[in-house]
Design an enzyme around this catalytic site. Structure first.
Site, PDB file in Angstrom:
ATOM      1  N   CYS A  27     -34.327  28.581   1.825  1.00 25.52           N
ATOM      2  CA  CYS A  27     -33.520  29.413   2.476  1.00 25.52           C
ATOM      3  C   CYS A  27     -34.531  30.763   3.014  1.00 25.52           C
ATOM      4  O   CYS A  27     -34.350  31.305   3.857  1.00 25.52           O
ATOM      5  CB  CYS A  27     -32.519  30.057   1.716  1.00 25.52           C
ATOM      6  SG  CYS A  27     -31.013  28.939   1.915  1.00 25.52           S
TER       7      CYS A  27
HETATM    8  N1  COA Z   1     -11.073  25.711  -2.970  1.00 25.95           N
HETATM    9  C1  COA Z   1     -10.389  26.414  -3.899  1.00 25.95           C
HETATM   10  N2  COA Z   1     -10.685  26.455  -5.350  1.00 25.95           N
HETATM   11  C2  COA Z   1     -12.128  26.220  -5.517  1.00 25.95           C
HETATM   12  C3  COA Z   1     -12.946  25.796  -4.475  1.00 25.95           C
HETATM   13  C4  COA Z   1     -12.426  25.531  -3.326  1.00 25.95           C
HETATM   14  N3  COA Z   1     -13.208  24.978  -2.457  1.00 25.95           N
HETATM   15  N4  COA Z   1     -14.102  25.515  -5.013  1.00 25.95           N
HETATM   16  C5  COA Z   1     -14.232  26.025  -6.436  1.00 25.95           C
HETATM   17  N5  COA Z   1     -12.842  26.296  -6.709  1.00 25.95           N
HETATM   18  C6  COA Z   1     -12.273  26.991  -7.988  1.00 25.95           C
HETATM   19  C7  COA Z   1     -13.192  26.457  -8.801  1.00 25.95           C
HETATM   20  O1  COA Z   1     -12.557  25.278  -9.535  1.00 25.95           O
HETATM   21  C8  COA Z   1     -12.995  27.765 -10.186  1.00 25.95           C
HETATM   22  O2  COA Z   1     -11.697  27.448 -10.680  1.00 25.95           O
HETATM   23  P1  COA Z   1     -11.370  27.745 -12.081  1.00 25.95           P
HETATM   24  O3  COA Z   1     -11.696  29.448 -12.090  1.00 25.95           O
HETATM   25  O4  COA Z   1      -9.701  27.422 -12.394  1.00 25.95           O
HETATM   26  O5  COA Z   1     -12.169  27.054 -12.797  1.00 25.95           O
HETATM   27  C9  COA Z   1     -12.784  28.868  -9.026  1.00 25.95           C
HETATM   28  O6  COA Z   1     -12.498  28.506  -7.804  1.00 25.95           O
HETATM   29  C10 COA Z   1     -14.023  29.636  -9.077  1.00 25.95           C
HETATM   30  O7  COA Z   1     -15.234  28.747  -8.739  1.00 25.95           O
HETATM   31  P2  COA Z   1     -16.798  28.922  -8.749  1.00 25.95           P
HETATM   32  O8  COA Z   1     -17.440  27.892  -8.354  1.00 25.95           O
HETATM   33  O9  COA Z   1     -17.018  29.609 -10.037  1.00 25.95           O
HETATM   34  O10 COA Z   1     -16.481  30.010  -7.626  1.00 25.95           O
HETATM   35  P3  COA Z   1     -17.499  31.612  -7.306  1.00 25.95           P
HETATM   36  O11 COA Z   1     -16.359  32.692  -7.293  1.00 25.95           O
HETATM   37  O12 COA Z   1     -18.728  31.519  -8.160  1.00 25.95           O
HETATM   38  O13 COA Z   1     -17.758  31.036  -5.718  1.00 25.95           O
HETATM   39  C11 COA Z   1     -19.749  30.353  -4.658  1.00 25.95           C
HETATM   40  C12 COA Z   1     -18.540  29.998  -5.571  1.00 25.95           C
HETATM   41  C13 COA Z   1     -20.571  29.220  -4.350  1.00 25.95           C
HETATM   42  C14 COA Z   1     -19.272  30.839  -3.262  1.00 25.95           C
HETATM   43  C15 COA Z   1     -20.470  31.544  -5.236  1.00 25.95           C
HETATM   44  O14 COA Z   1     -20.897  31.151  -6.523  1.00 25.95           O
HETATM   45  C16 COA Z   1     -22.002  31.827  -4.671  1.00 25.95           C
HETATM   46  O15 COA Z   1     -21.696  32.469  -3.434  1.00 25.95           O
HETATM   47  N6  COA Z   1     -22.863  31.566  -5.234  1.00 25.95           N
HETATM   48  C17 COA Z   1     -24.269  32.246  -4.651  1.00 25.95           C
HETATM   49  C18 COA Z   1     -24.504  30.711  -3.685  1.00 25.95           C
HETATM   50  C19 COA Z   1     -25.842  30.907  -2.736  1.00 25.95           C
HETATM   51  O16 COA Z   1     -26.227  31.923  -2.657  1.00 25.95           O
HETATM   52  N7  COA Z   1     -26.374  30.014  -2.764  1.00 25.95           N
HETATM   53  C20 COA Z   1     -27.462  29.917  -1.961  1.00 25.95           C
HETATM   54  C21 COA Z   1     -27.560  28.855  -1.337  1.00 25.95           C
HETATM   55  S1  COA Z   1     -28.964  28.906  -0.061  1.00 25.95           S
END
Ligand code: COA
Length: 376
Positions: free
Chosen positions: A159
């Site tokens: 990225c």
């Molecule tokens: N739909 C519904 N629920 C979902 C889901 C989806 N598509 N994906 C995950 N969940 C649920 C999970 O099961 C979890 O449930 P629980 O609390 O019952 O265990 C909950 O939502 C939270 O999941 P989590 O993965 O911890 O979500 P988050 O709030 O951390 O958000 C990201 C996920 C990826 C959006 C976030 O962590 C993020 O943006 N991180 C940085 C990513 C980034 O910048 N990456 C760089 C790539 S270049």
């Protein structure tokens, strides 16, 4: 003409694919896949041998990421629950490759905006997260298609590729080895995304950007002075893709999922935000720029929550859309192109003397800052 060794951004270009997938369309196809999977493995699920898949949700996606839609080059197979990946017809060696084609489109806009004749361009750096092939370099194909007499090479810092490309181009200008360099980031991220993975299926989109970095001596009147560039990398497995030429494989089975994008999203969030905020503040101080006085921050577009936190740490207050614009809602995460799209779309209104920051971050970990000031 005498050169100055002072690098500037003369212009940017953007190619946006015509097709777009809304969260509603994406979730509908994902949930159809989940239903089919769970029905197919109903007995195994009942016996506790296979885990039932969980549905995705539009509300979660928007709340967790700020993404409402993403552009893609090949929509139909991606949202077909029986396919769920892009399928690009193979092109012959005598046809331009897809990645080069969209890169050329972005470059042409940058050249046009700068009023630049290709005869004056010395180099093309193709800086992106994924290359379509091992060699010849994508950059050389783009160079050839544009008719540039010079050199080109590919670089990949995930990225952060675009800002690493900008510093590399700026260093060529500083050293007097080039006076005009195109940094092009064609990001076909739909190809590295696991569209069957609930945790990340909503993240990415396709796009191409181009940045024309030039010696101030030849730049158009309207340009951006590059005040300073800074790069940083720290090894981490929290964003990883194991696909490579030693393990050619395809995402047909979930066992192969590590040959696509995988991440520990929470850890990324927690670790990258402080690293990037600290880097921006330290670099601003080194350049004699007041971070709280930044007119605008064009941040990497991965997640609205991350950007809100980084901008708050740097500016000292909650940033509004004018100070830290987002393109995540319509483009999704476009890997290295994200901060350049934000800059391309949201920089025309700034005044001469305004100082801003282009900043990207991601896998590696990697981060790059480019402080710029509008010249005219
Ligand atoms: N739909 C519904 N629920 C979902 C889901 C989806 N598509 N994906 C995950 N969940 C649920 C999970 O099961 C979890 O449930 P629980 O609390 O019952 O265990 C909950 O939502 C939270 O999941 P989590 O993965 O911890 O979500 P988050 O709030 O951390 O958000 C990201 C996920 C990826 C959006 C976030 O962590 C993020 O943006 N991180 C940085 C990513 C980034 O910048 N990456 C760089 C790539 S270049």
């Amino acid at each position: 003409m005498k050169t100055t060794g002072r690098p500037v951004i003369s212009a940017t270009g953007l190619f946006t694919p015509a097709e777009s997938i809304s969260n509603e369309e994406l979730v509908e196809s994902f949930n159809a896949f989940v239903e089919r999977h769970n029905a197919r493995f109903a007995d195994e699920i009942a016996a506790g041998e296979v885990e039932a898949l969980q549905p995705s949700s539009v509300e979660f996606i928007e709340k967790a990421s700020g993404i409402k839609a993403r552009h893609v080059l090949n929509k139909a197979p991606i949202i077909d629950p029986d396919i769920m990946e892009p399928r690009h017809p193979e092109r012959g060696n005598d046809e331009i490759s897809l990645m080069a084609e969209i890169g050329v489109a972005a470059c042409q806009e940058a050249l046009e905006r700068a009023g630049r004749d290709v005869a004056d361009v010395d180099a093309v750096l193709c800086a992106a997260s994924n290359m379509q092939r091992a060699y010849p370099a994508m950059a050389i194909e783009i160079q050839e298609a544009l008719g540039i007499d010079g050199f080109g090479f590919d670089m990949n810092v995930a990225c952060s590729s675009a800002t690493f490309g900008i510093q590399t181009a700026a260093d060529y200008i500083r050293a007097g080895n080039a006076k005009s360099v195109l940094v092009v980031s064609p990001e076909i991220t739909s190809g590295h995304l696991n569209w069957r993975d609930r945790d990340s299926h909503f993240i990415f989109g396709d796009v191409a950007t181009a940045v024309l970095v030039e010696d101030a001596a030849i730049a158009p009147t309207e340009h951006w002075d590059i005040l300073g560039t800074k790069l940083k990398t720290v090894f981490s497995n929290n964003i990883r893709n194991n696909f490579g030429f030693l393990n050619r494989s395809h995402p047909e089975s979930r066992e192969d999922a590590d040959k696509l994008f995988v991440q520990e999203g929470r850890k990324v969030f927690k670790e990258v935000v402080p690293m990037v905020a600290k880097m921006i503040i330290e670099e601003a101080e080194r350049l004699g720029v007041d971070p709280q006085g930044l007119r605008r921050m064009w941040l990497h577009q991965a997640n609205t929550g991350m950007n809100r936190l980084i901008a708050h740490k740097v500016l000292g207050h909650e940033a509004n859309e004018d100070e830290s614009p987002t393109v995540l809602d319509t483009y999704g995460n476009t890997s290295s192109a994200g901060s350049i799209i934000a800059f391309h779309k949201h920089s025309q209104d700034l005044q001469a003397g305004d100082t801003g920051l282009i900043c990207s971050f991601g896998a590696g970990y990697s981060a790059g800052t480019v402080f710029v000031r509008k010249a005219a």
